[in-house]
Design a protein around this motif. Structure first.
Motif, PDB file in Angstrom:
ATOM      1  N   ALA A   1      48.808  24.572  49.891  1.00 27.96           N
ATOM      2  CA  ALA A   1      47.497  25.032  49.431  1.00 27.96           C
ATOM      3  C   ALA A   1      46.539  25.203  50.607  1.00 27.96           C
ATOM      4  O   ALA A   1      45.700  26.097  50.596  1.00 27.96           O
TER       5      ALA A   1
ATOM      6  N   GLY B   1      44.550  28.595  51.380  1.00 32.55           N
ATOM      7  CA  GLY B   1      43.095  28.556  51.469  1.00 32.55           C
ATOM      8  C   GLY B   1      42.585  29.053  52.811  1.00 32.55           C
ATOM      9  O   GLY B   1      41.603  29.790  52.879  1.00 32.55           O
TER      10      GLY B   1
ATOM     11  N   VAL C   1      40.168  32.234  53.405  1.00 29.29           N
ATOM     12  CA  VAL C   1      38.868  32.095  54.083  1.00 29.29           C
ATOM     13  C   VAL C   1      38.758  33.094  55.229  1.00 29.29           C
ATOM     14  O   VAL C   1      37.738  33.772  55.394  1.00 29.29           O
TER      15      VAL C   1
ATOM     16  N   ALA D   1      38.041  33.135  45.344  1.00 25.44           N
ATOM     17  CA  ALA D   1      38.196  31.906  44.547  1.00 25.44           C
ATOM     18  C   ALA D   1      39.183  32.137  43.405  1.00 25.44           C
ATOM     19  O   ALA D   1      40.021  31.276  43.113  1.00 25.44           O
TER      20      ALA D   1
ATOM     21  N   PHE E   1      42.679  32.224  44.859  1.00 26.11           N
ATOM     22  CA  PHE E   1      43.156  30.881  45.185  1.00 26.11           C
ATOM     23  C   PHE E   1      43.528  30.120  43.920  1.00 26.11           C
ATOM     24  O   PHE E   1      44.541  29.416  43.885  1.00 26.11           O
TER      25      PHE E   1
END
Length: 87
Positions: free
Chosen positions: A32, A36, A40, A75, A78
């Motif tokens: 994860a 992430g 980003v 978001a 993810f």
């Protein structure tokens, strides 16, 4: 747009892309944190492109709108990654 700003934007994109390669080649595939981090960096690259290449840095309203839209999209991406990987 002055050439110097374009060069700075290009260098920023180059460094962010290098960071993406470093994260992806770290060896922790499927984690994860890796997902992430890549998301980003993708968001930061999108912000550089919108602000510098498209010239939206002069408009706070449109930068905030695009920041919100990109943030929500990343978001959601993810969340889908976490849901799909069973975490």
């Amino acid at each position: 747009m002055p050439t110097r700003d374009l060069v700075h934007a290009w260098l920023a994109l180059l460094l962010l892309s290098y960071g993406t390669v470093l994260i992806a080649s770290n060896g922790t595939h499927g984690s994860a944190g890796m997902a992430g981090g890549v998301l980003v960096l993708a968001g930061l690259k999108a912000r550089v492109i919108l602000a510098r290449y498209l010239g939206l840095s002069g408009s706070r309203f449109w930068m905030r709108v695009f920041d919100l839209a990109i943030g929500l999209f990343l978001a959601a991406a993810f969340a889908l990654y976490l849901f799909g990987s069973g975490r």
